[in-house]
Motif scaffolding. Structure first.
Motif, PDB file in Angstrom:
ATOM      1  N   CYS A  30     -18.649 -11.857  -0.108  1.00  0.00           N
ATOM      2  CA  CYS A  30     -18.125 -12.793   0.884  1.00  0.00           C
ATOM      3  C   CYS A  30     -19.008 -14.025   0.873  1.00  0.00           C
ATOM      4  O   CYS A  30     -19.975 -14.124   1.618  1.00  0.00           O
ATOM      5  N   GLY A  31     -18.695 -14.961  -0.021  1.00  0.00           N
ATOM      6  CA  GLY A  31     -19.520 -16.149  -0.109  1.00  0.00           C
ATOM      7  C   GLY A  31     -19.129 -17.058  -1.250  1.00  0.00           C
ATOM      8  O   GLY A  31     -18.191 -16.799  -1.993  1.00  0.00           O
ATOM      9  N   ILE A  32     -19.903 -18.118  -1.384  1.00  0.00           N
ATOM     10  CA  ILE A  32     -19.688 -19.118  -2.433  1.00  0.00           C
ATOM     11  C   ILE A  32     -20.644 -18.814  -3.572  1.00  0.00           C
ATOM     12  O   ILE A  32     -21.842 -18.662  -3.365  1.00  0.00           O
ATOM     13  N   GLY A  38     -17.230 -32.459 -12.184  1.00  0.00           N
ATOM     14  CA  GLY A  38     -17.290 -33.027 -13.526  1.00  0.00           C
ATOM     15  C   GLY A  38     -17.753 -31.994 -14.531  1.00  0.00           C
ATOM     16  O   GLY A  38     -17.235 -30.891 -14.585  1.00  0.00           O
ATOM     17  N   SER A  39     -18.768 -32.332 -15.303  1.00  0.00           N
ATOM     18  CA  SER A  39     -19.292 -31.397 -16.296  1.00  0.00           C
ATOM     19  C   SER A  39     -20.587 -30.740 -15.825  1.00  0.00           C
ATOM     20  O   SER A  39     -21.355 -30.231 -16.626  1.00  0.00           O
ATOM     21  N   THR A  40     -20.817 -30.758 -14.519  1.00  0.00           N
ATOM     22  CA  THR A  40     -22.010 -30.139 -13.938  1.00  0.00           C
ATOM     23  C   THR A  40     -21.591 -29.088 -12.921  1.00  0.00           C
ATOM     24  O   THR A  40     -20.702 -29.314 -12.116  1.00  0.00           O
ATOM     25  N   ALA A  41     -22.252 -27.936 -12.991  1.00  0.00           N
ATOM     26  CA  ALA A  41     -21.976 -26.858 -12.046  1.00  0.00           C
ATOM     27  C   ALA A  41     -23.284 -26.386 -11.431  1.00  0.00           C
ATOM     28  O   ALA A  41     -24.335 -26.419 -12.068  1.00  0.00           O
ATOM     29  N   ILE A  42     -23.198 -25.949 -10.186  1.00  0.00           N
ATOM     30  CA  ILE A  42     -24.350 -25.395  -9.481  1.00  0.00           C
ATOM     31  C   ILE A  42     -23.997 -23.965  -9.120  1.00  0.00           C
ATOM     32  O   ILE A  42     -22.996 -23.718  -8.438  1.00  0.00           O
ATOM     33  N   MET A  43     -24.782 -23.026  -9.595  1.00  0.00           N
ATOM     34  CA  MET A  43     -24.562 -21.632  -9.243  1.00  0.00           C
ATOM     35  C   MET A  43     -25.243 -21.385  -7.908  1.00  0.00           C
ATOM     36  O   MET A  43     -26.425 -21.671  -7.731  1.00  0.00           O
ATOM     37  N   LEU A  44     -24.471 -20.877  -6.967  1.00  0.00           N
ATOM     38  CA  LEU A  44     -24.966 -20.660  -5.613  1.00  0.00           C
ATOM     39  C   LEU A  44     -24.946 -19.175  -5.278  1.00  0.00           C
ATOM     40  O   LEU A  44     -24.278 -18.396  -5.935  1.00  0.00           O
ATOM     41  N   ASN A  45     -25.668 -18.826  -4.250  1.00  0.00           N
ATOM     42  CA  ASN A  45     -25.676 -17.453  -3.757  1.00  0.00           C
ATOM     43  C   ASN A  45     -25.592 -17.527  -2.234  1.00  0.00           C
ATOM     44  O   ASN A  45     -26.471 -17.062  -1.541  1.00  0.00           O
ATOM     45  N   GLU A  46     -24.528 -18.155  -1.751  1.00  0.00           N
ATOM     46  CA  GLU A  46     -24.363 -18.362  -0.318  1.00  0.00           C
ATOM     47  C   GLU A  46     -23.454 -17.280   0.240  1.00  0.00           C
ATOM     48  O   GLU A  46     -22.274 -17.223  -0.081  1.00  0.00           O
ATOM     49  N   LYS A  47     -24.022 -16.413   1.072  1.00  0.00           N
ATOM     50  CA  LYS A  47     -23.279 -15.309   1.666  1.00  0.00           C
ATOM     51  C   LYS A  47     -23.012 -15.612   3.133  1.00  0.00           C
ATOM     52  O   LYS A  47     -23.839 -16.202   3.809  1.00  0.00           O
ATOM     53  N   TYR A  48     -21.845 -15.187   3.616  1.00  0.00           N
ATOM     54  CA  TYR A  48     -21.429 -15.474   4.990  1.00  0.00           C
ATOM     55  C   TYR A  48     -20.990 -14.200   5.686  1.00  0.00           C
ATOM     56  O   TYR A  48     -20.444 -13.291   5.066  1.00  0.00           O
ATOM     57  N   GLY A  49     -21.207 -14.158   6.987  1.00  0.00           N
ATOM     58  CA  GLY A  49     -20.833 -13.009   7.789  1.00  0.00           C
ATOM     59  C   GLY A  49     -19.408 -13.059   8.293  1.00  0.00           C
ATOM     60  O   GLY A  49     -18.860 -12.038   8.697  1.00  0.00           O
TER      61      GLY A  49
END
Length: 81
Positions: A30-32, A38-49
């Protein structure tokens, strides 16, 4: 394609990036897990309740022009452009 993971930047093909997204989607129930512009991506570990908090954050990324990859609590993979 440039992919940022925990402050480090890596170069990879679009195909490699898509495979990486599959792995990341399974790690966050449950998160992003990624935001792309564009040609750039950011890997995230954002979890939500809650789904409401998740949707609010997705909307904020979207307003900044990002394509957002996330899962809701049912582990349904979603992409918002």
């Amino acid at each position: 394609m440039r992919v940022e993971i925990k402050g480090n930047v890596y170069g990879m093909s679009r195909k490699e990036y898509k495979q990486f997204l599959k792995i990341a989607s399974k790690a966050i129930p449950c998160g992003i897990y990624a935001a792309e512009k564009g040609s750039t991506a950011i890997m995230l570990n954002e979890k939500y309740g809650s789904i409401e908090d998740l949707r609010k954050s997705v909307s904020e990324y979207k307003l900044k022009g990002f394509k957002v990859y996330y899962n809701d609590k049912n582990n349904d993979k979603k992409v918002v452009k």
